[in-house]
Scaffold this active site. Structure first.
Site, mmCIF file in Angstrom:
data_model
loop_
_atom_site.group_PDB
_atom_site.id
_atom_site.type_symbol
_atom_site.label_atom_id
_atom_site.label_comp_id
_atom_site.label_asym_id
_atom_site.label_seq_id
_atom_site.Cartn_x
_atom_site.Cartn_y
_atom_site.Cartn_z
ATOM 1 N N ASP A 167 90.054 71.946 -1.101
ATOM 2 C CA ASP A 167 89.934 70.799 -2.004
ATOM 3 C C ASP A 167 89.046 69.710 -1.403
ATOM 4 O O ASP A 167 89.500 68.617 -1.067
ATOM 5 C CB ASP A 167 91.315 70.235 -2.342
ATOM 6 N N GLU A 168 87.766 70.025 -1.274
ATOM 7 C CA GLU A 168 86.771 69.062 -0.829
ATOM 8 C C GLU A 168 85.691 68.922 -1.890
ATOM 9 O O GLU A 168 85.496 69.802 -2.727
ATOM 10 C CB GLU A 168 86.128 69.526 0.469
#
Length: 307
Positions: A167-168
């Protein structure tokens, strides 16, 4: 110990249009993964290798074996990376493959199957793409389920062994998207695990999704097979309720993390009883010296590179 923050070079954005990428994926000639040949026995932690497929071949993961016994150095190979993109017309998130990821998938027979035939699992990593779409801001459970189905369909279509969540770069709020909510990631992982009960789901322990693992009395921690530290050159135990056998507090970038640090992190992995050792950015050069630095501590053996 010097803590080296990860610095992935990511060139996935806008490589193909959404329509072209998905249409191309649909025409691929693929099949189920070939049954793996028994790998020589190896005692010790699971070793993971992320590969930047914009620059390097997945085949490199299979070129390293242990001098003692001949077992694979790496047990899990991660294709880095597909994207979660956002369609501003339909206001929906969708799965996107840039041209390099698509090439790997389309050429599964030469990029993926040889690894699986050695007993190495091949997982697809998915991460944001600066468009506002992420794992933590689906507007409804229906939208979450639809994305989970796309993920599991991709695993089935290309004969993969699982999905990795990273989750970047989502940049929540871009394109009018919502901010992270507490339910999305829980619904997503729950649906994905139901869709593919026998496959790997791993967590790159970073971003809003990684801190939202419970909702409505449901904790999804146990639905993950692995979770790992996202900061290369450092030691950080992922904050998730998994046994030590499924966690990698160690993380190294091959060629950038010093061999001394890689060895120290491997030694600590063994001495503290953790079951996973994470590496990133394996390239096509002979990295046997860098790899041997940690395999001596993990497995009591040097690594052998076979071009």
């Amino acid at each position: 110990m010097f803590t080296l923050l990860r610095s992935r070079v990511r060139r996935t954005a806008f490589a193909l249009s959404a329509v072209a990428a998905l249409a191309f994926a649909g025409t691929a000639t693929t099949g189920a993964a070939a049954a793996p040949a028994p790998a020589p026995a190896k005692q010790g932690p699971t070793s993971v290798a992320y590969v930047e497929v914009n620059n390097n071949s997945m085949r490199n993961v299979g070129k390293y074996t242990l001098a003692n016994g001949g077992g694979n150095v790496f047990d899990v190979a991660v294709i880095f990376a597909a994207n979660i993109n956002y369609d501003t017309g339909t206001k929906t998130a969708y799965l996107h493959f840039n041209e390099n990821v698509q090439r790997v998938l389309d050429n599964a027979a030469t990029e993926i199957r040889p690894l699986q035939q050695k007993g190495i699992k091949v997982v697809l990593s998915v991460l944001g793409n600066h468009q506002g779409a992420g794992f933590a801001n689906f507007p409804s459970q229906q939208a979450t389920s639809a994305f989970a189905k796309k993920l599991s369909d991709t695993v089935a279509e290309y004969g993969l062994d699982g999905i990795d969540f990273d989750d970047e770069y989502a940049e929540y709020g871009n394109n009018g998207t919502g901010q992270p909510n507490d339910s999305s990631f829980v619904h997503l992982v729950t649906a994905l695990r139901a869709n593919m009960p026998g496959k790997i789901i791993s967590l790159y322990n970073i971003g809003p999704a990684a801190s939202r693992l419970s909702y409505g009395g449901i904790d999804i921690s146990s639905k993950f097979d692995y979770a790992w530290n996202p900061y290369y050159g450092s030691w950080q135990v992922p904050r998730i309720a998994l046994p030590k056998s499924k966690l990698s507090p160690a993380a190294v970038e091959i060629g950038r993390t010093s061999q001394g640090t890689a060895a120290d992190l491997a030694r600590r992995t063994v001495s503290e009883g953790y079951g996973v050792y994470l590496t990133y950015n394996l390239d096509g050069a002979n990295r046997s010296a860098d790899v041997s630095a940690f395999t001596r501590e993990l497995y009591g053996s040097d690594a052998v590179y076979t071009p």
